[in-house]
Design an enzyme around this catalytic site. Sequence first.
Site, mmCIF file in Angstrom:
data_model
loop_
_atom_site.group_PDB
_atom_site.id
_atom_site.type_symbol
_atom_site.label_atom_id
_atom_site.label_comp_id
_atom_site.label_asym_id
_atom_site.label_seq_id
_atom_site.Cartn_x
_atom_site.Cartn_y
_atom_site.Cartn_z
ATOM 1 N N PHE A 224 5.353 -39.727 -39.094
ATOM 2 C CA PHE A 224 5.969 -39.311 -38.430
ATOM 3 C C PHE A 224 4.943 -38.577 -36.880
ATOM 4 C CE2 PHE A 224 7.842 -38.395 -43.289
ATOM 5 C CZ PHE A 224 8.987 -39.477 -42.610
ATOM 6 N N SER A 247 9.168 -44.131 -35.431
ATOM 7 C CA SER A 247 10.432 -44.531 -35.446
ATOM 8 C C SER A 247 11.139 -44.832 -34.260
ATOM 9 C CB SER A 247 11.467 -44.307 -36.967
ATOM 10 O OG SER A 247 11.646 -43.133 -36.494
ATOM 11 N N ASP A 293 4.476 -35.172 -41.578
ATOM 12 C CA ASP A 293 5.462 -34.419 -40.613
ATOM 13 C C ASP A 293 6.847 -34.409 -40.281
ATOM 14 O OD1 ASP A 293 6.306 -31.945 -39.193
ATOM 15 O OD2 ASP A 293 5.364 -32.724 -37.845
ATOM 16 N N CYS A 333 10.070 -28.370 -42.138
ATOM 17 C CA CYS A 333 9.874 -27.325 -40.735
ATOM 18 C C CYS A 333 11.522 -27.132 -40.777
ATOM 19 C CB CYS A 333 10.213 -29.160 -39.774
ATOM 20 S SG CYS A 333 11.102 -29.969 -39.203
#
Length: 392
Positions: A224, A247, A293, A333
């Site tokens: 990520f 992505s 992450d 997060c």
Amino acid sequence: MSGIIVKPRAGILRGHDWVYSNEILKTFGNPSPGDVISVRDGRNRLLGSAIYNPRSIIVARRFSRQRQILDADFFRRRIALAESERNHWGVRSDLRRIVHSDADGLPGVILDRYGSVIVLQTLTAAMDARLDMLTEAVREVLAPDALIERNEAPVRKAEGLAPRTGVLFGTPAQELAFDIAGVTHRLNPKTFFEGHKTGLYLDQLENYEKIAFHAPGRRVLDCFSYRGGFGLACLNAGAVFARCVESSENAADIITETARSNGLTVEVECANVFDILKRETRAGATYDLIVLDPPSFTKTREERRDALRGFKELHIRAFQLLTPGGLLASFSCSHHVSEGLLLDTAREALLDVKRSARVVQRLFQGRDHPILALVPETAYLSGLLFEMMPGR
Ligand code: SAH
């Protein structure tokens, strides 16, 4: 002044700054969405001044314990205070969050500095209605070359606000360059309109160096990656290899370009992290440092179970891929997946893969994203650095 009287069990009586719709005993004086109201307890004692929006489930957000109106002077004072506090805290001055919503006494206001450009978000009805006043206060106190409005965050919908972006004043420079953990990252004006958040994940800035510190001699897998903040910092610090998995095609291209212009060699895979982790474990690959992450899989408590299943899978794969003594930096997060839950997830994953690990470091959102002790929601980014036990 109009206002609300809260029920005896309301969180604001225990120090929180928010009042939820089911915590209101009575509304008086007929306030409108976006108004400043007074919040009172059952004995009519003033708890403070708050912004009001009955369309949101957070109906009132307190910004002062006194009687206080929202005028130009108020905005100038709060912004100037937030800026000077960050100087005291020793946060870098060219790239940082200047105002972090409730935690800076401006509920719903986000101000991010990217050198000569500032990006603004107004995520509550009251602050959105005072956009002109805020704009003037930013101009006077912070004097950026350009102020950009990036008002597309989904939370605006909950406040009954439409998405909006634009330039509030000035012209952003054609290119801005920032040294981030020794790597030069270049931003063009499009970044502020199309990039994630307001352009970069400023809340992770301080963590790039903390993770890169461990990178020398290691083979790194940055999952990520977005623009490669972690992976490129690790390469620059002496990692022998780094693979970034992201992505978004646009972000993946930026990683490649940033590496090239910094003379670094990186493997970039524009792909789904879940697929890559599966492929790598099947192939028997190993890494010495993995970063996870992920985006916040969950915005609400209700979605948490599904989110945790995916989160656990990530940890299982990561722990399988790590060498003895290998490190995993894992982040959440979302306030709904706290550090405790992150640790629980990691424990379950370790149990599944029959390996042992130590927690060697706790990680947080940067200091320019302060945490209000009495408002747990302001602590949203947590991370843990695990070290695989050698030989067990
Ligand atoms: N580590 C980054 C921030 C990561 S935010 C930094 O410090 O800047 C999460 C990132 O994961 C986003 O860039 C998003 O595009 C990407 N992403 C989301 N789901 C993904 C998936 N399943 N596989 C790969 N990337 C994904």
